[in-house]
Design an enzyme around this catalytic site. Structure first.
Site: not given
Lengths: 374, 374, 374, 374
Positions: B256, B293
């Site tokens: 960090s 579909r």
């Protein structure tokens, strides 16, 4: 992501919305948060550097890989450009990113609300015009008894108004807590800076930092999901009403190039697709966050939130479009109505009898519409 | 989407994978399907035009808005460029897009499998090296009895091997059915063309068109979700083992900048984030598809599948990275072990007693590793 | 739960399945695991006490509150009844409960497979009988081109066969690892006992204990979800085909008492409801498990798995029922077919032309059916 | 389901909650709806028959199979018992079942709110007592900077208060629309009867029937999910703080019988399990409902809603229990704090410096607590 870069995104999300959740928009929102922090904590010389166009977006994205978030490289770049080492002082990366998320969401919300209001207006018009247009009510997809298209549209209208109300009830909240949620680096000025920061941004001030208790995000996602549900419901009814064998509505556009006789209900289908995606994406946000910052659950939110916002907008956009040019066919509705649907114990009943409170319900929905949007 | 365009994507997904699911990759996969169809059905003059770099991607994306899918504008452009009006003949948009999805997924799979194999190799090494490294087994996050780090790594190894096996068991399947799934436009040559088409592409031939029964997609998503689970499990164990108070492993990188004493387990956290996203995205695919579909459920798959693939890769990539440079601290493991964890009825027991079958289990896992990857 | 105790469960799940996941069935499965463990590890005198009818289920459930799982009180009761203090020796609660889950699931699977096979047989019959029954193929719920009902039924058939195959491919796996997954209490006989234990129960032997890497459960749930999807797809097509305005099939039963003209497609609707529940419940299983036993994620599985199993069975049961007495109306199918659906460029085309490979696809599906079930 | 019938349910859900969602409770709620309808529409002689103890629950459940819902057999039994053929007149099955769901949920809510308030009170006490108890703030599970246990408890407190507020904001809404949502059978008295019906039941009156636009159910589920998230977050923090190597809190109960040295955090683990289940179950409710009544999506709600309610209660119950006897160990917190966590640039900093606004945030949380519950 920009519409130039995706083969699919432009199909679902209009450009304005794509831009509202773009990398550039996120970057600007992060810079807005930094600017507000500087102003709130009396750090000078930062504001001019808070313009996303000054930064190399690709470079920041690339440098974000190491620390695992884009704020760290942005802060480095901001300090370099502004020459102010105290830029970002008091904040943690999550403060900036969470606040940016709120700003991005607020912008998207206004676009979504606009679509919802237009869609609601169209529903209100349809409800009024078709107050007496008789059609079959269908339960379990079977004709049950008569209803009116006006009542159907009124149902959509109330669903949209409810969704809009919940979305507007969501309050974007500022995030500021520093590395551990204590605002320690701001000394005894913490609460004062927090209040000024929220005010600068026009965001609500949180009671506490919410780094690991995510109500503001949850409530946003839930409100978006409500919009998706309302749009998805209308989309579902439209594709069912538009079926070749039902034909009670004709949805605009969608002429198939290979089958010119076919009128694909493209807009409602796309709205349903967006809604389905929002429903699934909402599942990203249920994981609990460890201690003061999560090891993963927070990171999972960033892209998913962008997508929730964009696709909620897509759901609203396409349903608005579908309703815009909707052609209603009262003749077909009447024709579809089976004799047995309009009779009781073998006796034909009159519209006055069988419509019951349908017109009165339409009036209530229209009154609600005027109250909410008037 | 390209890494230049997103602030977040590069954090989660390596460039190679981003490219494998990019708009360009999808476009090329669609063109590969068109080329194979032309070859299979004996239509000449199409192949040369099946190069994605010849097309204006943004224009196709833009024109896709109307019909609601990118195949229609692509086919127009392909016919224009090749001058062959019979290009695409016999196919429907979904044939091309579903086939392209299979091709894109196949490419991504090979990248994911490579990451899994490297991660598995590292786990195998760790399991072997730490066969006798005693540490606490933890149930409900409490120390229970002793185990070895070797057994822990062996558990990860088997999970990765299982996930890899399932991913490799997935068979990408060609899609070809024409407008109604009957291949009517191919006359009596339908099955022959279908077989040749699949062969051209190196894809499995389906028994029937699967436009609305989505097993090939479901099984892919489920296999990806299995990879995400395996990686997520390792990521979870790593962030727990790396806790400041536990300190039994040290994850590479993740220093960090604002808190130099802190070693953030960035890679496992990012892997967990990817896994969590895949889990949620998998929910996109459960909706059933109407008739021949779907009116929405199919459209919802496109982007979601790209994201499932990319983020599955991200989960594997980050866990491989996390394991790569993992530092194991046997001293800390031994030190953490509470006296009561290593005693029974007040009596200290010896490693030979308390490790039981742990070494034998490690051997079994290593044998499986050699069998699978040897 | 028993059908006497729920107002809803009997609607969705047939009695035989309810019993297969009942508290009594779970208790017996847990006792089967204890019996097998005793046999495998050479502990005498336990077998006779391994009969669920000897135990006070409610008392065990009540005492399970404290430790948070039902195995602890059961083991106490088992030791008391058998007088064998070494009963359960070597095992941890999770060994017994996970193994019981596999046994319960194996029983349910055989019931589900039976329903799937009957449903598949009916689909095969329908596919054969209606090989030449012309009907509209519908995409986005619009008539596209002609197809046959035979091909539609063949699509359902392959979906059911795929789902059955995946469910049968799932291997129930024994669980035995002891408190920390090392089988320490079994000394150097660990692997030998594990093998015998699995053999006693007719379960696969795991390479390693899988207390916190849940592949056997994941794969089961995923296979169930596949069954739910197949059934849900058929249910969706049936409710659409049965619509008043379409009327191409008539679903058995479902006469509405208040509207006698109405034929509610109850069975497909219930199948869809079961499928939808399974899809959501599957989301319970995606959370990762910490270290050697999870603090919550494991506990979340128990009831959810029972429900997944029961409702998967319900989905299969109701779709089998729906198909059983299905009345197909070829006349209505022909009548619904729009002229423009059967023409090309203004010219009417013949069935031979427009059916293309539909009959051949039916043959392939029937061949697969015979191969799988023959 | 009753606690006698399930091996697992009593572990998760206290008896009072089990009863509140039992078959008997649902039956009584359905009869309450029938009674209110009769009263509202002026049908006499029904009220006395509206007592669940008069009915054979198992028989009704059994007869519900045919029509696919339990209202049809109940109405037959009610008419028979009361001798009033006009009982239920004007209503459809869904009116009764949806209204019953609201009544059941309202009862459960009051139980959940009670648990939340007790849990919140405990958090408030902990926040106050530990205002100055220093401990490490942990981000990505690494020590970051100091915080206080008071602030941690304040975060839980606000999360619980937010969840409670949202749950109380949910308004149970009556359902009455008749077969098609038009209240046709009530003639011109529809709205009047609807208002009276809602009033009789103490429920909100809907603007329109909501048979297929499910806001009242969605909002309930979302509010429950919020409770689950708040409880799950506390549960997660508790199991992490209770880890052997951290030991900053000791959770009551949970002594392991086989490992007496072990203190399993059973209650938080069970709360997490309940929360995880609620999150997944919430996915049941996202499907859109067709036309005026869904063919499956409605049926999927019944059991799932019962489970959401019961398990939300379980999540709250177990977190309340976990907090009740929680032992906090300030010495261990201080001891765990690494020197580098309390220093800045090599210099030790004082509590006044490093705690920043933590005490002030605690005050804000306590003020909110007093405002909400005072």
């Amino acid at each position: 992501m920009s519409s130039e870069e995706s083969l699919f995104r432009p199909i679902f999300v209009p450009n304005e919305l794509c831009e509202a959740v773009s990398a550039r928009a996120w970057l600007q929102a992060m810079l807005d948060a930094e600017r507000a922090l500087a102003a709130a904590s009396g750090v000078d010389g930062v504001a001019e550097a808070c313009d996303a166009s000054l930064y190399d977006l690709a470079a920041i994205a690339e440098e974000a890989r190491g620390p695992g978030n884009p704020v760290e490289p942005l802060v480095r770049a901001l300090r370099e450009r502004s020459g102010v080492a105290d830029a970002h002082r008091g904040a943690t990366s999550q403060d900036i990113l969470d606040t940016a998320a709120m700003l991005v969401a607020r912008t998207v919300r206004s676009l979504v609300v606009r679509e919802l209001e237009e869609a609601a207006s169209t529903c209100a018009r349809l409800a009024g015009e078709h107050r007496a247009t008789v059609m079959p009510a269908r339960t379990l997809l079977q004709q049950a008894v008569p209803t009116t298209f006006g009542l159907k549209a009124a149902g959509w209208l109330v669903a949209l108004l409810d969704a809009r109300r919940r979305l507007l009830a969501w309050a974007p909240v500022a995030q500021l807590g520093g590395a551990g949620g204590t605002l320690a680096l701001l000394g005894d000025r913490g609460l004062e800076v927090l209040a000024a920061y929220a005010r600068e941004l026009g965001l609500a001030e949180p009671e506490l930092p919410w780094h690991a208790t995510r109500s503001p995000v949850h409530e946003l996602v839930v409100a978006c999901d409500g919009v998706a549900s309302a749009c998805g419901k209308i989309g579902l009814d439209l594709v069912l009403l538009a079926q070749t064998e039902v034909g009670e509505v004709l949805v605009p556009n969608g002429v198939s190039s290979t089958m010119p006789h076919k009128r694909n209900p493209v807009a409602p289908a796309l709205s349903r697709a967006c809604a389905q995606r929002v429903h699934a994406l909402a599942g990203t946000f249920v994981g609990e966050h460890e201690h003061e910052r999560a090891a993963g659950a927070w990171h999972a939110e960033w892209e998913a939130l962008s997508d929730v916002l964009a696709l909620t907008g897509g759901a609203a956009f396409h349903i608005r479009r579908a309703l815009d040019g909707l052609e209603v066919d009262p003749g077909r509705m009447r024709e579809n109505l089976r004799p047995e649907t309009v009779s009781e114990a073998g006796r034909d009943i009159s519209p006055a009898e069988y419509l019951g409170s349908a017109p009165a319900f339409v009036d209530r929905a229209l009154a609600r519409f005027r109250a909410d949007l008037g």
